[in-house]
Design a protein around this motif. Structure first.
Motif, PDB file in Angstrom:
ATOM      1  N   HIS A  59       0.898  -1.157   0.000  1.00  0.00           N
ATOM      2  CA  HIS A  59       0.000   0.000   0.000  1.00  0.00           C
ATOM      3  C   HIS A  59       0.934   1.204   0.000  1.00  0.00           C
ATOM      4  O   HIS A  59       1.487   1.556   1.048  1.00  0.00           O
ATOM      5  CB  HIS A  59      -0.897  -0.001   1.237  1.00  0.00           C
ATOM      6  CG  HIS A  59      -1.771  -1.211   1.322  1.00  0.00           C
ATOM      7  ND1 HIS A  59      -3.116  -1.167   1.073  1.00  0.00           N
ATOM      8  CD2 HIS A  59      -1.477  -2.496   1.605  1.00  0.00           C
ATOM      9  CE1 HIS A  59      -3.626  -2.382   1.208  1.00  0.00           C
ATOM     10  NE2 HIS A  59      -2.650  -3.201   1.532  1.00  0.00           N
ATOM     11  N   PHE A  60       1.152   1.778  -1.166  1.00  0.00           N
ATOM     12  CA  PHE A  60       2.197   2.797  -1.299  1.00  0.00           C
ATOM     13  C   PHE A  60       2.036   3.885  -0.243  1.00  0.00           C
ATOM     14  O   PHE A  60       2.972   4.217   0.465  1.00  0.00           O
ATOM     15  CB  PHE A  60       2.190   3.397  -2.708  1.00  0.00           C
ATOM     16  CG  PHE A  60       3.254   4.429  -2.891  1.00  0.00           C
ATOM     17  CD1 PHE A  60       4.589   4.067  -2.930  1.00  0.00           C
ATOM     18  CD2 PHE A  60       2.922   5.774  -2.998  1.00  0.00           C
ATOM     19  CE1 PHE A  60       5.584   5.021  -3.066  1.00  0.00           C
ATOM     20  CE2 PHE A  60       3.904   6.729  -3.135  1.00  0.00           C
ATOM     21  CZ  PHE A  60       5.242   6.357  -3.169  1.00  0.00           C
ATOM     22  N   ASN A  61       0.845   4.440  -0.145  1.00  0.00           N
ATOM     23  CA  ASN A  61       0.556   5.371   0.951  1.00  0.00           C
ATOM     24  C   ASN A  61      -0.069   4.547   2.070  1.00  0.00           C
ATOM     25  O   ASN A  61      -1.236   4.195   2.007  1.00  0.00           O
ATOM     26  CB  ASN A  61      -0.402   6.465   0.496  1.00  0.00           C
ATOM     27  CG  ASN A  61      -0.738   7.456   1.606  1.00  0.00           C
ATOM     28  OD1 ASN A  61      -0.503   7.191   2.778  1.00  0.00           O
ATOM     29  ND2 ASN A  61      -1.280   8.595   1.233  1.00  0.00           N
ATOM     30  N   LEU A  64      -3.546   5.171   3.780  1.00  0.00           N
ATOM     31  CA  LEU A  64      -4.807   4.836   3.121  1.00  0.00           C
ATOM     32  C   LEU A  64      -5.270   3.419   3.438  1.00  0.00           C
ATOM     33  O   LEU A  64      -6.452   3.107   3.286  1.00  0.00           O
ATOM     34  CB  LEU A  64      -4.676   5.004   1.606  1.00  0.00           C
ATOM     35  CG  LEU A  64      -4.339   6.409   1.092  1.00  0.00           C
ATOM     36  CD1 LEU A  64      -4.260   6.407  -0.424  1.00  0.00           C
ATOM     37  CD2 LEU A  64      -5.353   7.428   1.590  1.00  0.00           C
ATOM     38  N   LYS A  65      -4.350   2.572   3.886  1.00  0.00           N
ATOM     39  CA  LYS A  65      -4.680   1.163   4.147  1.00  0.00           C
ATOM     40  C   LYS A  65      -5.811   1.079   5.165  1.00  0.00           C
ATOM     41  O   LYS A  65      -5.768   1.711   6.219  1.00  0.00           O
ATOM     42  CB  LYS A  65      -3.445   0.427   4.659  1.00  0.00           C
ATOM     43  CG  LYS A  65      -3.635  -1.067   4.787  1.00  0.00           C
ATOM     44  CD  LYS A  65      -2.336  -1.748   5.167  1.00  0.00           C
ATOM     45  CE  LYS A  65      -2.508  -3.250   5.271  1.00  0.00           C
ATOM     46  NZ  LYS A  65      -1.242  -3.916   5.608  1.00  0.00           N
ATOM     47  N   LYS A  69     -10.427   5.219   0.958  1.00  0.00           N
ATOM     48  CA  LYS A  69      -9.607   5.817  -0.108  1.00  0.00           C
ATOM     49  C   LYS A  69      -8.532   4.869  -0.634  1.00  0.00           C
ATOM     50  O   LYS A  69      -7.904   5.155  -1.638  1.00  0.00           O
ATOM     51  CB  LYS A  69      -8.965   7.103   0.405  1.00  0.00           C
ATOM     52  CG  LYS A  69      -9.977   8.192   0.684  1.00  0.00           C
ATOM     53  CD  LYS A  69      -9.306   9.470   1.110  1.00  0.00           C
ATOM     54  CE  LYS A  69     -10.353  10.558   1.354  1.00  0.00           C
ATOM     55  NZ  LYS A  69      -9.743  11.804   1.803  1.00  0.00           N
ATOM     56  N   ASP A  70      -8.305   3.755   0.054  1.00  0.00           N
ATOM     57  CA  ASP A  70      -7.336   2.774  -0.427  1.00  0.00           C
ATOM     58  C   ASP A  70      -7.911   2.093  -1.653  1.00  0.00           C
ATOM     59  O   ASP A  70      -9.089   1.729  -1.680  1.00  0.00           O
ATOM     60  CB  ASP A  70      -7.038   1.751   0.664  1.00  0.00           C
ATOM     61  CG  ASP A  70      -5.782   0.947   0.391  1.00  0.00           C
ATOM     62  OD1 ASP A  70      -4.920   1.416  -0.383  1.00  0.00           O
ATOM     63  OD2 ASP A  70      -5.649  -0.146   0.963  1.00  0.00           O
ATOM     64  N   SER A  73      -5.019   1.918  -7.330  1.00  0.00           N
ATOM     65  CA  SER A  73      -3.943   2.852  -7.702  1.00  0.00           C
ATOM     66  C   SER A  73      -2.869   2.948  -6.620  1.00  0.00           C
ATOM     67  O   SER A  73      -1.763   3.401  -6.880  1.00  0.00           O
ATOM     68  CB  SER A  73      -4.510   4.242  -7.996  1.00  0.00           C
ATOM     69  OG  SER A  73      -5.110   4.784  -6.833  1.00  0.00           O
ATOM     70  N   ASN A  74      -3.169   2.480  -5.413  1.00  0.00           N
ATOM     71  CA  ASN A  74      -2.237   2.532  -4.283  1.00  0.00           C
ATOM     72  C   ASN A  74      -1.538   1.193  -4.037  1.00  0.00           C
ATOM     73  O   ASN A  74      -0.708   1.082  -3.160  1.00  0.00           O
ATOM     74  CB  ASN A  74      -3.002   2.951  -3.011  1.00  0.00           C
ATOM     75  CG  ASN A  74      -2.102   3.358  -1.872  1.00  0.00           C
ATOM     76  OD1 ASN A  74      -1.138   4.096  -2.048  1.00  0.00           O
ATOM     77  ND2 ASN A  74      -2.410   2.879  -0.676  1.00  0.00           N
ATOM     78  N   TRP A  75      -1.863   0.179  -4.843  1.00  0.00           N
ATOM     79  CA  TRP A  75      -1.351  -1.171  -4.600  1.00  0.00           C
ATOM     80  C   TRP A  75      -0.319  -1.579  -5.636  1.00  0.00           C
ATOM     81  O   TRP A  75      -0.532  -1.442  -6.840  1.00  0.00           O
ATOM     82  CB  TRP A  75      -2.482  -2.192  -4.632  1.00  0.00           C
ATOM     83  CG  TRP A  75      -3.594  -1.916  -3.673  1.00  0.00           C
ATOM     84  CD1 TRP A  75      -3.519  -1.221  -2.488  1.00  0.00           C
ATOM     85  CD2 TRP A  75      -4.955  -2.307  -3.808  1.00  0.00           C
ATOM     86  NE1 TRP A  75      -4.738  -1.172  -1.887  1.00  0.00           N
ATOM     87  CE2 TRP A  75      -5.653  -1.830  -2.666  1.00  0.00           C
ATOM     88  CE3 TRP A  75      -5.654  -3.020  -4.760  1.00  0.00           C
ATOM     89  CZ2 TRP A  75      -7.006  -2.050  -2.476  1.00  0.00           C
ATOM     90  CZ3 TRP A  75      -7.003  -3.241  -4.578  1.00  0.00           C
ATOM     91  CH2 TRP A  75      -7.669  -2.761  -3.443  1.00  0.00           C
ATOM     92  N   TRP A  90       7.275   6.320   6.250  1.00  0.00           N
ATOM     93  CA  TRP A  90       6.482   7.120   5.325  1.00  0.00           C
ATOM     94  C   TRP A  90       6.478   8.604   5.679  1.00  0.00           C
ATOM     95  O   TRP A  90       6.734   9.463   4.829  1.00  0.00           O
ATOM     96  CB  TRP A  90       5.053   6.573   5.269  1.00  0.00           C
ATOM     97  CG  TRP A  90       4.113   7.381   4.439  1.00  0.00           C
ATOM     98  CD1 TRP A  90       3.184   8.266   4.881  1.00  0.00           C
ATOM     99  CD2 TRP A  90       4.011   7.386   3.008  1.00  0.00           C
ATOM    100  NE1 TRP A  90       2.495   8.814   3.826  1.00  0.00           N
ATOM    101  CE2 TRP A  90       2.989   8.289   2.668  1.00  0.00           C
ATOM    102  CE3 TRP A  90       4.686   6.715   1.993  1.00  0.00           C
ATOM    103  CZ2 TRP A  90       2.619   8.538   1.356  1.00  0.00           C
ATOM    104  CZ3 TRP A  90       4.309   6.951   0.683  1.00  0.00           C
ATOM    105  CH2 TRP A  90       3.293   7.855   0.374  1.00  0.00           C
ATOM    106  N   LEU A  98       4.774   9.920  -6.780  1.00  0.00           N
ATOM    107  CA  LEU A  98       4.027   8.668  -6.936  1.00  0.00           C
ATOM    108  C   LEU A  98       4.666   7.815  -8.034  1.00  0.00           C
ATOM    109  O   LEU A  98       5.097   8.353  -9.066  1.00  0.00           O
ATOM    110  CB  LEU A  98       2.571   8.952  -7.303  1.00  0.00           C
ATOM    111  CG  LEU A  98       1.764   9.746  -6.275  1.00  0.00           C
ATOM    112  CD1 LEU A  98       0.367  10.029  -6.816  1.00  0.00           C
ATOM    113  CD2 LEU A  98       1.699   9.012  -4.951  1.00  0.00           C
TER     114      LEU A  98
END
Length: 198
Positions: A59-61, A64-65, A69-70, A73-75, A90, A98
């Motif tokens: 989960h890049f951010n 959000l996990k 909003k997760d 696009s975040n995976w 982080w 990104l």
């Protein structure tokens, strides 16, 4: 590392899949789809993810996990070690570029085995390099050694670079690593040489 292209028609989107903490069956589906979309390569190291490699849905951010909003696009699918090393840092590397940024490859430059920012004041790009250790000395040395070996093998076998890598892929795709390094050093579109996984 190269810019990551997300697929608007991903099965994750079309099947409306959501990451569910603790639901290994559900999350395995997501992992398998990401694996196919990434053609079996770790998003960060660009090393092939073999059967014995521990891998994570990154989960890049991380903030959000577990939230609404997760999303896809975040995976990214990455080697466990790189995800683990990033996990608690982080907040120390904000703002951040990104992996899907349209100008990623212009902002983070491949430089003969190393990655660096193209503009010294690009804090977002520098933060990404530092956060996911694109500047890790051991990984950079591995990239450099890999490229040297492949250059020697290409000369020895007398094939064009593209034909040489096609042979390696057909023989055993685990022989392929460091996709952007291959692209930059040998001037071939290695991503499109690698067949889509079935």
């Amino acid at each position: 590392m190269s810019r990551v292209h997300k697929n608007d028609n991903s099965e994750i989107i079309t099947n409306n899949l959501n990451y569910i903490e603790g639901n290994s069956n559900n999350n395995l589906k997501i992992s398998k789809i990401l694996y196919h979309e990434q053609k079996g390569f770790c998003c960060y190291t660009e090393e092939y993810l073999g059967r014995a490699d521990a891998r994570d849905i990154e989960h890049f951010n991380p903030n959000l996990k577990g939230t609404d909003k997760d999303s896809y696009s975040n995976w990214f699918l990455v080697k466990h070690q790189w995800n683990k090393e990033k996990a608690t840092k982080w907040e120390n590397f904000q703002p951040i570029l990104l992996p899907t940024d349209d100008h990623f490859n212009d902002r983070i430059i491949y430089d003969y085995g190393d990655y660096r920012v193209s503009d010294s004041v690009d804090k977002q790009a520098q933060n990404l390099i530092s956060l996911i250790k694109l500047d890790d000395l051991i990984l950079a040395e591995e990239r450099k050694k890999y490229i040297r070996r492949k250059r020697e093998e290409i000369q020895k076998f007398g094939e064009s670079a593209e034909e040489f890598f096609k042979i390696l892929i057909e023989d055993d795709i685990k022989q392929i690593s460091y996709l952007r390094a291959i692209q930059e050093e040998f001037k071939i579109d290695i991503w499109n040489v690698i067949p889509q996984l079935t």
